[in-house]
Design an enzyme around this catalytic site. Structure first.
Site, PDB file in Angstrom:
ATOM      1  N   LYS A  44       0.853  -1.190   0.000  1.00  0.00           N
ATOM      2  CA  LYS A  44       0.000   0.000   0.000  1.00  0.00           C
ATOM      3  C   LYS A  44       0.886   1.236   0.000  1.00  0.00           C
ATOM      4  CE  LYS A  44      -3.252   3.046   0.660  1.00  0.00           C
ATOM      5  NZ  LYS A  44      -4.169   3.430  -0.439  1.00  0.00           N
ATOM      6  N   CYS A 129      -2.366  10.047  -6.037  1.00  0.00           N
ATOM      7  CA  CYS A 129      -3.455   9.802  -5.095  1.00  0.00           C
ATOM      8  C   CYS A 129      -4.456  10.958  -5.182  1.00  0.00           C
ATOM      9  CB  CYS A 129      -2.950   9.675  -3.659  1.00  0.00           C
ATOM     10  SG  CYS A 129      -4.344   9.462  -2.523  1.00  0.00           S
TER      11      CYS A 129
HETATM   12  O1  LIG Z   1      -7.287   7.008  -1.319  1.00  0.00           O
HETATM   13  C1  LIG Z   1      -6.246   6.315  -1.497  1.00  0.00           C
HETATM   14  O2  LIG Z   1      -5.566   5.806  -0.575  1.00  0.00           O
HETATM   15  C2  LIG Z   1      -5.846   6.133  -2.921  1.00  0.00           C
HETATM   16  N1  LIG Z   1      -6.872   5.927  -3.779  1.00  0.00           N
HETATM   17  C3  LIG Z   1      -6.651   5.825  -5.137  1.00  0.00           C
HETATM   18  O3  LIG Z   1      -7.588   5.628  -5.928  1.00  0.00           O
HETATM   19  N2  LIG Z   1      -5.392   5.918  -5.601  1.00  0.00           N
HETATM   20  C4  LIG Z   1      -4.335   6.137  -4.797  1.00  0.00           C
HETATM   21  O4  LIG Z   1      -3.202   6.236  -5.284  1.00  0.00           O
HETATM   22  C5  LIG Z   1      -4.568   6.242  -3.391  1.00  0.00           C
HETATM   23 CL1  LIG Z   1      -3.205   6.470  -2.337  1.00  0.00          CL
END
Ligand SMILES: O=C(O)c1[nH]c(=O)[nH]c(=O)c1Cl
Length: 310
Positions: A44, A129
């Site tokens: 993650k 993100c």
């Molecule tokens: O809300 C998130 O954690 C998230 N959610 C996404 O759709 N892409 C990302 O790179 C991330 Cl880091």
């Protein structure tokens, strides 16, 4: 990612692994990925400090994919650094580490720690993100992306990759490719992250489906397949010296085949892994092998990037 897998007697490279964010926040999830039929695994996206992320409901499957606004929940980069230090690189499959600094300074600190540890894992720097309230994503600020790469690429020294958002304008494909071309150790681009800030609404209750950001969240799954294929192919055409990892809308061997035809060297699975679990990898490998056999292809390279146009 050529962890070969033997399906129906033929040994094929196993091009599949999880998309960062899915089945990879905690060690038990990562272990399930190690034990699955995936060809690799990725953690993650990590930030400097651990994060709870956004309030739930923050992920929901939709008829044609999913909407999510997780808000970067993760254990903090030191958790994944410890995991990477204790990972058995000779006996398992390739380990990718996703880093998503909330600032360039944070990214530098995390990168320096991984570089100092000098491990065989591969870094995928997340530039995309879309769900941290108040934080515009780097992937849509081309000058900031260039500045980040100018700082991070020399620090990393070894080959690394970046996770990009989807682009929707030919001029943007050209601009982003020109930036990426400047960094020789930028070895791969992972295309695409979710389509940012969609809105899913419940017809009966007249209410947004997810809680964070008034219901705005990243769109993934079947509904983004054609955008993902376009981004994979756009960067495959523009960056012949780099590899493209395809992600977006892969639910069966067929979409994986299309991503590879578009130019992908490996394929990540997000929504379908979220819905089906790690067993999805055995099915995807089997289905891709069957498609290749039916079409008379012996290896991935027999058709990778061979998309024809009219
Ligand atoms: O809300 C998130 O954690 C998230 N959610 C996404 O759709 N892409 C990302 O790179 C991330 Cl880091």
């Amino acid at each position: 990612v050529d962890i070969s897998t033997s399906i129906s007697g033929t040994t094929l490279p196993n091009v599949f692994f999880n998309a960062s964010g899915v089945w990879c926040q905690h060690e038990d999830e990562l272990q399930a990925m190690v034990e699955s039929h995936s060809g690799a695994l990725i953690t993650k996206s990590a930030t400097l400090a651990p994060r709870q992320g956004n309030p739930s409901p923050r992920y929901l499957p939709l008829p044609l994919g999913s909407i999510s606004s997780m808000g970067l929940p993760n254990e903090g980069y030191e958790y994944y650094l410890r995991y990477a230090c204790s990972f058995n690189y000779s006996r398992t499959k390739p380990l990718f580490i996703s880093l998503s600094g909330l600032s360039l300074g944070d990214s530098v600190k995390m990168v320096e720690a991984f570089v100092a540890a000098d491990l065989p894992c591969m870094l995928e720097i997340n530039f995309s993100c879309p769900n941290v309230p108040g934080k515009p994503q780097l992937g849509y600020d081309f000058e900031a992306m260039d500045a980040a790469l100018a700082t991070l690429a020399p620090l990393i020294k070894k080959p690394f990759g970046i996770k990009l958002p989807p682009f929707f304008d030919i001029a943007h494909f050209d601009l982003v490719a020109a930036v990426c071309q400047k960094y020789s150790n930028l070895a791969f681009l992972t295309c695409v992250n979710s389509i940012g800030n969609g809105l899913a609404i419940d017809f009966e209750t007249e209410t947004a489906l997810i809680k964070p950001k008034d219901g705005y969240g990243g769109l993934s799954g079947a509904m983004i397949l054609n955008t993902a294929l376009a981004n994979v192919n756009a960067f495959y055409r523009r960056l012949p010296d780099k590899q493209i990892i395809g992600v977006g809308g892969v639910a069966s061997g067929k979409e994986a085949f299309l991503h590879i035809l578009a130019g992908a060297s490996a394929v990540q699975i997000g929504t379908q892994l979220m819905e089906e679990g790690p067993a999805v990898f055995e099915r995807l490998n089997k289905e891709l092998a069957e498609i290749m056999a039916a079409k008379g292809y012996n290896t991935i390279e027999d058709f990778r990037g061979r998309l024809k146009t009219l």
